[in-house]
Design a protein around this motif. Sequence first.
Motif, short mmCIF file in Angstrom:
data_model
loop_
_atom_site.label_atom_id
_atom_site.label_comp_id
_atom_site.label_asym_id
_atom_site.label_seq_id
_atom_site.Cartn_x
_atom_site.Cartn_y
_atom_site.Cartn_z
N THR A 257 0.63 -1.43 0.00
CA THR A 257 0.15 -0.01 -0.02
C THR A 257 0.67 1.17 -0.05
OG1 THR A 257 0.02 0.35 2.37
CG2 THR A 257 -1.69 -1.32 1.32
N PRO A 258 0.32 2.31 -0.25
CA PRO A 258 1.19 3.67 -0.30
C PRO A 258 1.93 3.80 1.20
CG PRO A 258 -0.96 4.21 -1.44
CD PRO A 258 -1.15 2.65 -0.61
N GLU A 259 0.94 3.22 2.29
CA GLU A 259 1.88 3.41 3.66
C GLU A 259 2.75 2.33 3.91
OE1 GLU A 259 -2.08 5.38 2.91
OE2 GLU A 259 -1.45 3.14 2.93
N GLY A 260 2.97 1.53 2.98
CA GLY A 260 4.01 0.48 3.09
C GLY A 260 3.44 -0.68 3.71
N ILE A 261 2.17 -1.00 3.65
CA ILE A 261 1.88 -2.39 4.30
C ILE A 261 1.83 -3.39 3.12
CG2 ILE A 261 -0.17 -3.53 5.14
CD1 ILE A 261 -1.02 -0.85 6.22
N ARG A 262 2.50 -4.79 3.46
CA ARG A 262 2.53 -5.66 2.47
C ARG A 262 1.40 -6.07 2.26
NH1 ARG A 262 7.68 -9.15 4.57
NH2 ARG A 262 9.18 -7.23 4.75
N LEU A 263 0.88 -6.42 1.09
CA LEU A 263 -0.39 -7.21 0.57
C LEU A 263 -0.12 -8.36 -0.10
CD1 LEU A 263 -2.68 -4.11 -0.89
CD2 LEU A 263 -2.63 -5.15 1.39
N PHE A 264 -0.65 -9.50 0.04
CA PHE A 264 -0.71 -10.66 -0.50
C PHE A 264 -2.06 -11.23 -0.63
CE2 PHE A 264 -0.23 -15.23 -0.81
CZ PHE A 264 1.02 -15.45 -1.45
N THR A 265 -2.47 -11.28 -1.75
CA THR A 265 -3.85 -11.92 -1.95
C THR A 265 -3.67 -13.31 -2.68
OG1 THR A 265 -3.86 -10.76 -4.17
CG2 THR A 265 -4.95 -9.85 -2.08
N ALA A 266 -4.40 -14.14 -2.38
CA ALA A 266 -4.48 -15.73 -3.16
C ALA A 266 -6.04 -15.96 -3.43
CB ALA A 266 -3.92 -16.67 -2.10
N VAL A 267 -6.22 -16.00 -4.65
CA VAL A 267 -7.58 -16.31 -5.35
C VAL A 267 -7.81 -17.53 -6.25
CG1 VAL A 267 -9.25 -15.04 -6.55
CG2 VAL A 267 -7.58 -13.79 -5.36
N ASP A 268 -8.86 -18.21 -5.67
CA ASP A 268 -8.96 -19.33 -6.75
C ASP A 268 -9.57 -18.90 -8.02
OD1 ASP A 268 -11.04 -21.31 -8.06
OD2 ASP A 268 -10.29 -22.55 -6.41
N PRO A 269 -8.90 -19.54 -9.10
CA PRO A 269 -9.11 -18.90 -10.31
C PRO A 269 -10.57 -18.81 -10.95
CG PRO A 269 -7.38 -20.44 -10.64
CD PRO A 269 -8.05 -20.62 -9.14
N GLU A 270 -11.35 -19.60 -10.30
CA GLU A 270 -13.00 -19.34 -10.37
C GLU A 270 -13.27 -18.25 -9.85
OE1 GLU A 270 -15.45 -22.87 -9.80
OE2 GLU A 270 -14.16 -24.12 -11.04
N PRO A 283 -6.17 -1.31 -0.41
CA PRO A 283 -5.18 -0.15 0.35
C PRO A 283 -6.44 0.91 0.52
CG PRO A 283 -4.47 -0.96 -1.93
CD PRO A 283 -5.62 -1.76 -1.76
N ALA A 284 -7.27 1.32 -0.15
CA ALA A 284 -8.34 2.50 0.30
C ALA A 284 -9.00 2.01 1.50
CB ALA A 284 -9.33 2.75 -0.82
N VAL A 285 -9.25 0.76 1.44
CA VAL A 285 -9.92 0.51 2.79
C VAL A 285 -9.21 0.58 4.05
CG1 VAL A 285 -11.52 -1.36 3.97
CG2 VAL A 285 -11.86 -0.93 1.64
N LEU A 286 -8.08 0.13 3.96
CA LEU A 286 -7.19 0.15 5.03
C LEU A 286 -6.82 1.65 5.49
CD1 LEU A 286 -4.72 -2.63 3.97
CD2 LEU A 286 -6.47 -2.68 5.97
N ALA A 287 -6.58 2.37 4.45
CA ALA A 287 -6.28 3.93 4.73
C ALA A 287 -7.53 4.72 5.52
CB ALA A 287 -5.84 4.59 3.45
N TRP A 288 -8.79 4.27 4.89
CA TRP A 288 -10.02 5.03 5.40
C TRP A 288 -10.24 4.23 6.91
CZ3 TRP A 288 -14.13 2.13 7.20
CH2 TRP A 288 -15.35 2.90 7.36
N SER A 289 -9.89 3.05 7.01
CA SER A 289 -10.18 2.41 8.55
C SER A 289 -9.03 3.16 9.57
CB SER A 289 -9.90 1.02 8.31
OG SER A 289 -10.62 0.32 7.46
N ALA A 290 -7.86 3.40 9.09
CA ALA A 290 -6.89 3.77 9.92
C ALA A 290 -7.09 5.30 10.38
CB ALA A 290 -5.35 3.91 9.16
N GLU A 291 -7.68 5.97 9.50
CA GLU A 291 -8.11 7.39 9.81
C GLU A 291 -9.17 6.99 10.90
OE1 GLU A 291 -9.58 9.54 6.77
OE2 GLU A 291 -7.92 9.59 5.47
#
Length: 480
Positions: A257-270, A283-291
């Motif tokens: 994220t712009p704040e430096g939080i590492r993001l890792f997503t794992a998604v089933d192809p379906e 990233p936007a939800v995390l930034a909004w939540s942090a405020e």
Amino acid sequence: MNLRTPAAVPLLLALALLGAGCSGGVEGTPGAVGLRDPYFPGLGNGGYDVTHYGLKLDLGPSADELSGPSTDGPSGPAADRLRGTATITARATQDLSAFHLDLAGLDVEGATVEGRPAAVNRAGKELTIRPAAAVEDRLRKGRTFTTVVRYSGSPQAITDAGGDKEGWLRTADGAVALGEPTGSMAWFPGNHHPSDKATYDIEVTVPDPLTAVSNGELVSRRTENGRTAYLWRTTEPMASYLATVAVGRFTTHQSRTPEGIRLFTAVDPESAAGSRDVLAEIPAVLAWSAERFGPYPFRSAGAIVERTGDSTYALETQNRPVFPGPPDTALLVHELAHQWFGNSVTPATWRDLWLSEGFATYAEWLWAADHDGVPIGKSFEEAYADDANWAFPPAGPPAAGDLFSSPVYGRGAMVVHRIRLAVDDDRAFFALVRGWTKAHRHRNAATEDFTAYVEERTGQDLTELWDTWLYGESRPPKEG
């Protein structure tokens, strides 16, 4: 007895001594079998505090068996077979002669304490570990000791009191472990109560082309003879019900994220196409939540998205929630809010669950107000009008099967909003919330801690609010 005896350990003799009440020279008393949780009195164990779990899980066939059955199906080796080693570091909180671990199913092959073979007794979901006399000094109050348990078998799903499946759930191409409230004992031995948080190293070895995803950060990945070992590390304390392992043919993505939080997503192809736009909002939800809630309490975030139907619910597993198919934005907001409420500030007992679910539901209301033009008052009115929210007080579910019912969520959110109205100053209210997550960051908190904190910070006697909205049996007037 679901126990196999290693040839090097005279376990039958040890168990005979245990049954005769012989302490083997170890001073102290056995740790309690359970922690007397209001809904799960036998859950967890007394006499020690776990500080770290080192779990090594080997799933599916060995290298010599890779030419055997397919790993694709839900009944294939990748889902059905587990060989595990749990290295548990703990601090004794009393002088211990023996202690307990929670484990459902699976065969225990042996255990050591401080490197010495220990006697193991099995009674249902309880393991009793009795250390050798030679390590008695390590079991004295305040000392740290290490226990290693070797186990194997076919991990199973557990049907919880509400009728949902948790524990080890088979998926179309592997499995996913979901632990709330008791399911984590289905795949590793431990002190499975939310009050005993610990750090984790979870290494999962799976046959290619499967991927193993867990909590925290991916530290290493090594492949040998058609099998890959994924090592995941969680450096912030985590309750065991928030630990997860997901095995499947995932599409993975890493970023920051712009704040430096590492993001890792794992998604089933379906689920990839249906998840893409919502996961891009993380990233936007995390930034909004942090405020609103304070700094994000972990180093990494993300999501695991399984196929629709792989489970019947989403779960706020630490760092990256698990979703049963593509989530919508409201569900994403809810589960990410749990990283503050539930994962960092964790319920002291299961009776305090409303502190997690009430705030996560209120986060949905806040997001709808800020992004969808739905006033908080409208969300409150809808919750107030819903008869399901008035079945019982949020701080007093009648039984374990009621823990995940509407009052814990909807009426829990109403309690939060009534506090906001009592404060009567949005700036002060959100300062109050941020102060709460800071004061109890990576700790446990009970309902009584919260009510005392709110009254101290506001300088108000809110007895009427608690009696009416938090503990009251009947629906009050909206203006009351």
